[in-house]
Design a protein around this motif. Structure first.
Motif, PDB file in Angstrom:
ATOM      1  N   VAL A  12       0.862  -1.183   0.000  1.00 47.21           N
ATOM      2  CA  VAL A  12       0.000   0.000   0.000  1.00 47.21           C
ATOM      3  C   VAL A  12       0.897   1.230   0.000  1.00 47.21           C
ATOM      4  O   VAL A  12       1.545   1.543   1.002  1.00 47.21           O
ATOM      5  CB  VAL A  12      -0.936   0.014   1.231  1.00 47.21           C
ATOM      6  N   ASP A  13       0.944   1.924  -1.126  1.00 50.32           N
ATOM      7  CA  ASP A  13       1.838   3.073  -1.279  1.00 50.32           C
ATOM      8  C   ASP A  13       1.378   3.873  -2.493  1.00 50.32           C
ATOM      9  O   ASP A  13       0.774   3.322  -3.416  1.00 50.32           O
ATOM     10  CB  ASP A  13       3.273   2.580  -1.476  1.00 50.32           C
ATOM     11  N   TYR A  14       1.664   5.160  -2.497  1.00 51.54           N
ATOM     12  CA  TYR A  14       1.293   6.029  -3.623  1.00 51.54           C
ATOM     13  C   TYR A  14      -0.207   5.982  -3.919  1.00 51.54           C
ATOM     14  O   TYR A  14      -0.627   6.103  -5.057  1.00 51.54           O
ATOM     15  CB  TYR A  14       2.052   5.643  -4.895  1.00 51.54           C
ATOM     16  N   GLN A  15      -1.035   5.755  -2.889  1.00 50.05           N
ATOM     17  CA  GLN A  15      -2.486   5.638  -3.052  1.00 50.05           C
ATOM     18  C   GLN A  15      -2.867   4.475  -3.968  1.00 50.05           C
ATOM     19  O   GLN A  15      -3.946   4.438  -4.538  1.00 50.05           O
ATOM     20  CB  GLN A  15      -3.098   6.946  -3.583  1.00 50.05           C
ATOM     21  N   LYS A  16      -1.951   3.538  -4.083  1.00 46.33           N
ATOM     22  CA  LYS A  16      -2.187   2.337  -4.870  1.00 46.33           C
ATOM     23  C   LYS A  16      -1.890   1.108  -4.014  1.00 46.33           C
ATOM     24  O   LYS A  16      -1.303   1.201  -2.934  1.00 46.33           O
ATOM     25  CB  LYS A  16      -1.291   2.312  -6.119  1.00 46.33           C
ATOM     26  N   ILE A  17      -2.311  -0.052  -4.500  1.00 50.75           N
ATOM     27  CA  ILE A  17      -1.949  -1.319  -3.872  1.00 50.75           C
ATOM     28  C   ILE A  17      -1.331  -2.175  -4.954  1.00 50.75           C
ATOM     29  O   ILE A  17      -2.017  -2.655  -5.863  1.00 50.75           O
ATOM     30  CB  ILE A  17      -3.164  -2.014  -3.239  1.00 50.75           C
ATOM     31  N   ARG A  18      -0.007  -2.328  -4.887  1.00 46.90           N
ATOM     32  CA  ARG A  18       0.724  -3.042  -5.922  1.00 46.90           C
ATOM     33  C   ARG A  18       1.033  -4.463  -5.476  1.00 46.90           C
ATOM     34  O   ARG A  18       1.445  -4.686  -4.342  1.00 46.90           O
ATOM     35  CB  ARG A  18       2.029  -2.313  -6.248  1.00 46.90           C
TER      36      ARG A  18
END
Length: 535
Positions: A227-233
């Protein structure tokens, strides 16, 4: 399988994550990582259905049995421990309890009663074909450290740590197809965590787990959700795989033409150093091969910042550090936790203090720090020792309505305010955050405050009781490195094996019966010696 489509979550104007599309597959175990406050727990609650107000869609086939680790340790106070675990399979629980009620009060001359019993029996057979639910529950409870003699006691008789173990047994017992776990290793000792790792490795469905225990993530997960950069990679591999790739990518982005050769050497040194720490020397070659195969092109460096933890002793230590002589302690309720403890700590030793919950680890630290007096025995500090203490109950100690720097300055009013602010900054408190009241900060922030205090104190003997609780993974890694580099003494209680492996040169285990094992070497060497039966 769990499908996430176009998921966006906002709190007011703040976007936690947006336009998330994921497919979480069967036979994959996902570690959900991210900085504190990034939205990990929120995402897990959305997946489990606990939060419903969001944009997008989460799809879990209705045929899939879903298990969610409960967080309310007091939800089953009037249940027996056995029944609290059985409640994890609500359909079987209801059928068994209704059968018991009918057998106790039912009119067996009534056809409706007999028909209902037949229906309930069908449910029981479907949910428990071998009629061994009680045996299976008893086995799980014993594996998490709840003795058989306690299984029919009420949940209200257990302490909070054991209540959590029962909730863990509750979610594991039904063998759900989809399993959501938020910090399942909390309140577990090292032996129970190892058992849990083995149990989860055999999970055949889909699993998503949040944990700040790096060793646990490496042992259990097959994929990482970052969970980072308003994304979930999503990333294939365990935490170490992700960590190496993310750091390599970050360093690669810093390369320029003139520095490529130098940076290449630094990259290789980083891999060697990290491999030696995380997976030990014999796996270094394997780590290098993994690195060569990593697909890092799509991995952005994390936006998270690592705290800068540095302990520097203000005073040089003499020839004597600490001597504990014939210490015994019995609490007023008759609970005897320490028996004839005699230990000598030489200058420069770094000790991991381990053992099951309730064995007396915290009690020993409190006796060392003179917070409580032992029933008998003595503690002798060296004349040049200046100790610094990280207590387990940090949340109760850091309180008041002053600002963060006011709280720190109260311990040393002559300390330069710029030095205090700089120390807070190194622990990731920016200028605005330093103006916050200490009563408004989180448990993790209070732990970082206590570490700030220890850095300012400049002690040459550090005593830490569960310092990794509430810290995120980046802070735990930084703490391990700081303890490794520290030139003085360390005694640390922790269940985080990667943290212990980072610094400890001596392992002392307090057993449930009060006996001690004192081992010279790293935690990994100690674990191998125990497994081989040589100690």
């Amino acid at each position: 399988m769990v499908t996430v489509q176009n998921l966006t979550m906002r709190y007011g104007n703040r976007v936690l994550f947006q336009d998330i599309n994921l497919k979480l597959d069967r036979n994959k175990r996902y570690g959900l990582i991210g900085a504190n406050g990034a939205g990990k727990t929120t995402f897990l609650k959305i997946l489990s259905g606990e939060i419903n107000e969001y944009d997008g869609e989460v799809i879990i086939p209705k045929s899939n049995k879903v298990g969610v680790l409960g967080q309310n340790q007091y939800a089953f106070e009037d249940y027996t421990i056995m029944d609290a675990v059985l409640y994890g399979n609500k359909r079987l629980f209801d059928a068994i309890k209704e059968k018991e009620e009918i057998y106790a009060t039912g009119d067996f001359e009534d056809d409706a009663v007999n028909n209902r019993l037949a229906d309930l029996e069908v449910i029981c057979v479907e949910e428990d074909p071998t009629y061994e639910y009680d045996v299976n529950i008893a086995k799980i409870l014993e594996n998490v450290g709840i003795e058989a003699s306690l299984h029919h006691n009420l949940m209200s008789t257990l302490d909070s740590a054991d209540k959590f173990k029962v909730l863990l047994a509750q979610v594991l017992y039904p063998k759900p197809d989809v399993l959501f776990l938020d910090e399942p290793t909390n309140n577990l000792d090292i032996e129970t965590i190892s058992w849990l790792e083995d149990e989860l490795q055999r999970h055949e469905g889909t699993m998503v787990v949040i944990s700040h225990d790096r060793h646990f993530l490496n042992a259990v997960v097959t994929n990482i959700l970052d969970v980072d950069y308003q994304k979930i990679r999503e990333f294939t591999g365990n935490y170490d795989d992700w960590y190496i790739a993310a750091n390599v990518m970050a360093k690669q982005l810093e390369l320029d033409t003139a520095k490529k050769e130098k940076e290449k050497e630094q990259l290789e040194a980083f891999v060697r150093r990290f491999s030696a720490n995380a997976s030990k020397a014999r796996q270094a070659t394997s780590r290098q091969k993994q690195l060569e195969k990593l697909n890092i092109e799509d991995i952005k460096p994390s936006s998270r910042r690592d705290p800068s933890i540095v302990f520097k002793a203000a005073r040089v230590m003499g020839d004597e550090a600490l001597h504990i002589i014939d210490v015994n302690h019995t609490y007023s309720d008759g609970n005897e936790v320490l028996k004839d403890v005699t230990l000598k700590f030489n200058p420069g030793e770094k000790v991991a203090l381990i053992g099951p919950n309730g064995a007396g680890k915290t009690t020993l630290l409190k006796i060392i720090m003179e917070e409580i007096k032992p029933t008998s025995g003595e503690v002798h500090w060296g004349a040049t020792i200046e100790s610094s203490y990280f207590p387990q109950d940090t949340a109760d100690i850091i309180e008041g309505d002053g600002t963060l720097y006011d709280w720190l300055r109260a311990f040393d009013p002559k300390r330069d305010i710029a030095e205090i602010r700089n120390c807070l900054g190194r622990m990731l408190f920016n200028g605005e955050q330093q103006e916050k009241s200490v009563e408004s900060i989180s448990g993790g922030e209070k732990h970082r405050m206590m570490l700030s205090k220890m850095m300012l104190e400049g002690g040459n003997f550090l005593v830490l009781d569960e310092p990794s609780n509430h810290l995120d993974l980046e802070a735990i890694v930084a703490l391990g490195e700081a303890l490794h580099e520290f030139k003085g003494n360390v005694i640390c209680v922790s269940h985080d094996r990667e943290l212990l492996d980072a610094f400890a040169t001596r392992i002392i285990e307090i057993h449930a019966d009060g006996s001690l094992t004192d081992f010279e070497g790293t935690y990994e060497e100690y674990a191998e010696a125990k497994q081989s039966g040589s100690i």
